[in-house]
Design an enzyme around this catalytic site. Structure first.
Site, mmCIF file in Angstrom:
data_model
loop_
_atom_site.group_PDB
_atom_site.id
_atom_site.type_symbol
_atom_site.label_atom_id
_atom_site.label_comp_id
_atom_site.label_asym_id
_atom_site.label_seq_id
_atom_site.Cartn_x
_atom_site.Cartn_y
_atom_site.Cartn_z
ATOM 1 C CG ASN A 142 -1.560 1.262 1.812
ATOM 2 O OD1 ASN A 142 -1.486 1.926 0.462
ATOM 3 N ND2 ASN A 142 -1.993 1.394 2.762
ATOM 4 C CD1 TRP A 143 3.693 1.261 -2.700
ATOM 5 C CD2 TRP A 143 3.525 2.963 -4.051
ATOM 6 N NE1 TRP A 143 4.269 0.638 -3.369
ATOM 7 C CE2 TRP A 143 4.452 1.569 -4.158
ATOM 8 C CE3 TRP A 143 3.839 3.906 -5.989
ATOM 9 C CZ2 TRP A 143 5.468 1.375 -5.822
ATOM 10 C CZ3 TRP A 143 5.093 3.288 -6.553
ATOM 11 C CH2 TRP A 143 5.338 2.294 -6.916
ATOM 12 C CE LYS A 144 0.789 2.977 5.144
ATOM 13 N NZ LYS A 144 0.302 3.448 6.280
ATOM 14 C CG HIS A 167 -5.297 2.154 5.500
ATOM 15 N ND1 HIS A 167 -5.079 2.947 5.953
ATOM 16 C CD2 HIS A 167 -4.631 0.583 5.213
ATOM 17 C CE1 HIS A 167 -3.616 2.128 6.477
ATOM 18 N NE2 HIS A 167 -3.377 1.449 5.736
ATOM 19 C CD GLU A 225 -2.477 5.177 6.804
ATOM 20 O OE1 GLU A 225 -2.181 5.642 6.179
ATOM 21 O OE2 GLU A 225 -1.392 4.581 7.769
ATOM 22 C CD GLU A 267 -3.221 -2.328 7.347
ATOM 23 O OE1 GLU A 267 -2.208 -2.818 6.888
ATOM 24 O OE2 GLU A 267 -3.943 -1.863 6.922
ATOM 25 N N GLY A 276 3.136 1.898 10.851
ATOM 26 C CA GLY A 276 3.586 3.172 10.511
ATOM 27 C C GLY A 276 4.658 3.391 11.285
ATOM 28 C CB SER A 320 5.581 -2.320 11.390
ATOM 29 O OG SER A 320 5.029 -0.844 12.272
ATOM 30 N N GLY A 374 2.956 -0.651 4.410
ATOM 31 C CA GLY A 374 2.777 -0.016 3.999
ATOM 32 C C GLY A 374 4.535 0.547 3.368
ATOM 33 N N GLY A 375 5.386 1.021 4.659
ATOM 34 C CA GLY A 375 6.518 1.616 3.959
ATOM 35 C C GLY A 375 7.151 1.110 3.130
HETATM 36 C C1 PEP Z 1 -0.518 0.363 6.303
HETATM 37 O O1 PEP Z 1 -0.767 1.278 6.046
HETATM 38 O O2 PEP Z 1 -1.045 -1.161 5.759
HETATM 39 C C2 PEP Z 1 0.679 -0.323 6.961
HETATM 40 C C3 PEP Z 1 1.107 -1.974 7.268
HETATM 41 O O3 PEP Z 1 1.536 0.443 7.009
HETATM 42 P P1 PEP Z 1 3.304 0.436 7.350
HETATM 43 O O4 PEP Z 1 3.620 -0.947 6.693
HETATM 44 O O5 PEP Z 1 4.391 0.933 6.982
HETATM 45 O O6 PEP Z 1 3.199 -0.088 9.151
#
Ligand code: PEP
Length: 249
Positions: free
Chosen positions: A12-14, A96, A98, A166, A172, A211, A232-233
């Site tokens: 997920n590039w957000k 999600h 966010e 999640e 993050g 993470s 994500g990241g």
């Molecule tokens: C996400 O936002 O779906 C996520 C899992 O982010 P991260 O891997 O950066 O924690």
């Protein structure tokens, strides 16, 4: 009988990524043949979906990060599931944390979006997870169970639904639950899915997200009822994402 579930490594590039970032998708797609044990999905920002589909060259799937519940209409700035499909997407994330936090999306809204995804022929990746406050209050299973029962789409099958657990406090932050904690929540989600979807619940993929990094992927992905990752990241560069997906070589 143990049913074999094909895992999904999803990124997920957000709100990250510009045209130059397509090289990362091309690099992931080129290595996809080596990730023979899993399907691979990248969800770039909507501005890049059509170009990402071209860069992926059919080797990996491309998805959206959100969709509107309606197919079209006066909803400035929104994107429908049908439009994502038209751009070449095969999946869409819904619910999600966010989106739930920044846009006040309720479980009912998430369900409507997931149903829109199914209507458009997309796979809905329904995200659930507790906040730190809820966790500390011992409410994790109640929160996740409530989100599942209120936001899963009608008509869900193992082909058109993926669930992503999640924990909000792990997104993050570099923090992750212990494998034992993940096992407890994923086992609970599996039982809830079997209850809610008697036909499909045993084989719907349940991703862990929060993470995930190359250094912890093997441990987290080995947990029972973890059928892949939502990243994500660490999905923003081919190097890190492939370091995670290589768990499924
Ligand atoms: C996400 O936002 O779906 C996520 C899992 O982010 P991260 O891997 O950066 O924690």
């Amino acid at each position: 009988m143990t049913v074999k579930i094909r895992p999904l490594a999803a990124g997920n590039w957000k709100m990250n990524g510009v045209t130059a970032s397509l090289a990362e998708i091309a690099a992931i797609a080129e290595s996809a043949a080596g990730i023979g044990g899993a399907d691979v999905l990248i969800c770039p920002p909507a501005t890049l979906i059509a170009q990402a589909v071209a860069a992926a060259a059919g080797r990996i799937a491309i998805g959206g990060q959100d969709c509107h519940a309606k197919a079209s209409g006066a909803h400035t700035g929104d994107i429908s599931a049908e439009q994502l499909r038209d751009a070449g997407a095969g999946f869409v994330l819904v619910g999600h944390s966010e989106r739930r936090a920044d846009h006040g999306e309720s479980d009912a809204v998430v369900r409507a979006k997931a149903e829109a995804a199914l209507r458009a022929g997309l796979v809905a990746v329904v995200c659930v997870g507790e906040t730190n406050l809820q966790r500390e209050a011992g409410q994790t299973l109640a929160v996740v169970g409530g989100q599942l029962s209120a936001s899963l789409p009608h008509g869900a099958t193992a082909q058109n639904l993926v669930v992503a657990y999640e924990p909000v406090w792990a997104i993050g932050t570099g923090l992750t639950p212990t494998p034992e904690d993940v096992a407890e929540v994923h086992g609970f989600i599996r039982r809830e899915l079997v209850d809610l979807l008697p036909e499909a619940g045993a084989v719907v993929r349940i991703l862990y997200g929060g993470s995930v990094k190359p250094s912890n992927a093997a441990e987290l992905m080995a947990v029972e009822n973890v059928n892949g990752a939502l990243v994500g990241g660490a999905s923003l560069t081919a190097k890190d994402f492939l370091g995670i997906a290589s768990v499924y070589e």
